[in-house]
Design a protein around this motif. Structure first.
Motif, short mmCIF file in Angstrom:
data_model
loop_
_atom_site.label_atom_id
_atom_site.label_comp_id
_atom_site.label_asym_id
_atom_site.label_seq_id
_atom_site.Cartn_x
_atom_site.Cartn_y
_atom_site.Cartn_z
N TYR A 76 -0.15 -0.92 -4.84
CA TYR A 76 -1.36 -0.13 -5.04
C TYR A 76 -1.07 1.32 -4.61
O TYR A 76 -0.26 1.57 -3.73
CB TYR A 76 -2.52 -0.67 -4.21
N GLY A 77 -1.78 2.24 -5.24
CA GLY A 77 -1.62 3.64 -4.89
C GLY A 77 -2.47 4.50 -5.79
O GLY A 77 -3.28 4.01 -6.59
N LEU A 78 -2.25 5.79 -5.71
CA LEU A 78 -3.04 6.74 -6.48
C LEU A 78 -2.95 6.47 -7.97
O LEU A 78 -3.94 6.56 -8.70
CB LEU A 78 -2.58 8.17 -6.16
N ARG A 79 -1.73 6.12 -8.46
CA ARG A 79 -1.54 5.86 -9.88
C ARG A 79 -1.69 4.40 -10.25
O ARG A 79 -1.53 4.03 -11.42
CB ARG A 79 -0.16 6.36 -10.31
N PRO A 102 -4.48 2.14 -8.84
CA PRO A 102 -5.60 1.76 -7.95
C PRO A 102 -5.97 0.29 -8.04
O PRO A 102 -6.56 -0.25 -7.11
CB PRO A 102 -6.75 2.67 -8.43
N SER A 124 0.10 5.78 -0.73
CA SER A 124 -0.94 6.79 -0.66
C SER A 124 -1.90 6.67 -1.86
O SER A 124 -1.46 6.56 -3.01
CB SER A 124 -0.32 8.19 -0.65
N GLY A 125 -3.18 6.67 -1.56
CA GLY A 125 -4.18 6.59 -2.62
C GLY A 125 -4.71 5.20 -2.87
O GLY A 125 -5.54 5.00 -3.77
N THR A 126 -4.27 4.19 -2.11
CA THR A 126 -4.77 2.84 -2.29
C THR A 126 -6.26 2.78 -1.96
O THR A 126 -6.68 3.26 -0.90
CB THR A 126 -4.02 1.85 -1.38
N PRO A 127 -7.09 2.23 -2.83
CA PRO A 127 -8.52 2.12 -2.55
C PRO A 127 -8.77 1.36 -1.24
O PRO A 127 -8.04 0.42 -0.91
CB PRO A 127 -9.07 1.36 -3.76
N ARG A 177 0.83 -1.21 0.00
CA ARG A 177 0.00 0.00 0.00
C ARG A 177 0.86 1.26 0.00
O ARG A 177 1.79 1.38 0.78
CB ARG A 177 -0.88 0.03 1.24
#
Length: 375
Positions: free
Chosen positions: A228-231, A233, A157-160, A155
């Protein structure tokens, strides 16, 4: 990537208009400008090819090391096992001689190389075999896609919020029988059990190939994670959807393509079914040349006491997850593109650090394989 790179890629060279141009003169491209155009077209072609792979979604995540990397591992394991327990090494060599592909493919390669090194060559070919069987007609019978990696959720930042922690099992290919193993960790344990069992020798030989290969795979950080992250997801599939440039202006590659070829550098090799025995013997010799230099500095980076005490497959996998977070993705600071034409140059010093980590992980994998094969 430079957004201007694709601009004008299909233009005619200056001066190739009608013969009646002003003054009847034709401008001549300089060789420097011609070479630049060729390079530009080549880079555009590589971006197109990488984009095609990305869009069509290859069935496999890439192998954790190159063919040469796995052969290096097999060479080292055989050499050191023979020094440690010659009888155990001889027993495993005899097992490999009843492998389903020994007579048809391995023996002709051995015939092109010094007979006194046949045992080492067989270990080298066995270690790469699970990647060779990705090719038809071997694929349908022997390939196990899910065995090559384990999807520990990584994980950033931005992970669903709906992405679960822990291991997300892989989905087998249509018609594939994973034999109850849906990721690398369980597959390695399964094949070690089969190797030590009373199964027919040819099945135990196949299990030995998988054990050599998967133990090495587990020590490549990208084969233990799905970021996973913002870019990303939906995850980056072990870095397959994370594109970088080794240096500004180079062709885009994904992270596995970069990391897999740290050791030996830039020597991916070619599958057995796409090569001749002479060509494959050349690959073996190239690995031997690298191994001679690599062994000379082996004492500089031997496993630590803590690494030696970590004896479980789960612990080895956790090491790779930690390295993926801290080194591969630089704790989330590494800039990558989600498409080939968005690839980002690697930061200064990244390549050197990656090579050091890859070398160390290979040495640790070899040490642990010796303990697995000769407890």
């Amino acid at each position: 990537m430079d957004k201007q790179r694709s601009k004008g890629s299909g233009e005619m060279p200056p001066g190739q208009g009608s013969a009646g141009e002003t003054g009847g003169r034709m401008r001549i491209w300089s060789s420097k400008r011609l070479q630049s155009g060729v390079r530009r077209r080549f880079r555009l072609w590589t971006v197109w090819l990488a984009s095609l792979i990305c869009l069509t979604g290859p069935a496999d995540r890439l192998g954790a090391w190159s063919f040469a990397g796995h052969m290096l591992c097999g060479s080292e394991v055989c050499t050191r096992l023979h020094a440690r327990n010659p009888q155990r090494c001889a027993d495993l060599v005899e097992l490999l001689r009843v492998h389903p592909h020994y007579a048809s493919h391995w023996r002709p390669i051995c015939a092109e190389l010094p007979v006194e090194r046949e045992a080492e060559v067989l270990f080298m070919l066995a270690a790469r075999w699970p990647d060779d069987v990705r090719e038809a007609p071997w694929r349908g019978l022997y390939h196990r896609r899910a065995w090559h990696f384990v999807n520990h959720t990584l994980r950033f930042s931005g992970t669903p919020t709906d992405v679960p922690d822990g291991i997300i099992p892989a989905t087998p290919e249509p018609g594939e029988d994973p034999e109850g193993c849906h990721h690398l960790e369980t597959a390695l344990a399964y094949n070690l059990t089969r190797l030590a069992s009373g199964l027919p020798p040819e099945r135990r030989a196949v299990a030995l190939c998988w054990a050599l290969h998967l133990a090495c795979d587990l020590h490549q950080p990208l084969h233990a994670t799905n970021r996973y992250g913002l870019r990303a997801p939906q995850g980056d599939r072990g870095g397959n959807l994370a594109f970088v440039l080794e240096e500004p202006g180079s062709a885009p590659i994904n992270l596995p393509a970069f990391w897999d070829n740290r050791l030996p550098p830039r020597s991916p090799g070619v599958a057995v079914l796409k090569s001749t025995p002479v060509e494959l013997a050349g690959q073996v010799r190239a690995v031997w040349d690298f191994a001679d230099e690599w062994r000379a500095r082996s004492t500089q980076d031997s496993p630590t006491g803590l690494e030696r005490r970590r004896a479980t497959i789960a612990e080895w996998s956790a090491e790779s997850v930690a390295l993926a977070r801290e080194v591969v993705y630089a704790d989330g600071r590494l800039e990558v593109g989600s498409q080939p034409d968005q690839a980002v140059p690697l930061p200064e010093g990244y390549r050197e650090q990656a090579t050091r980590v890859a070398e160390r992980r290979m040495r640790v994998a070899i040490e642990r394989l010796l303990e697995l094969l000769d407890p």
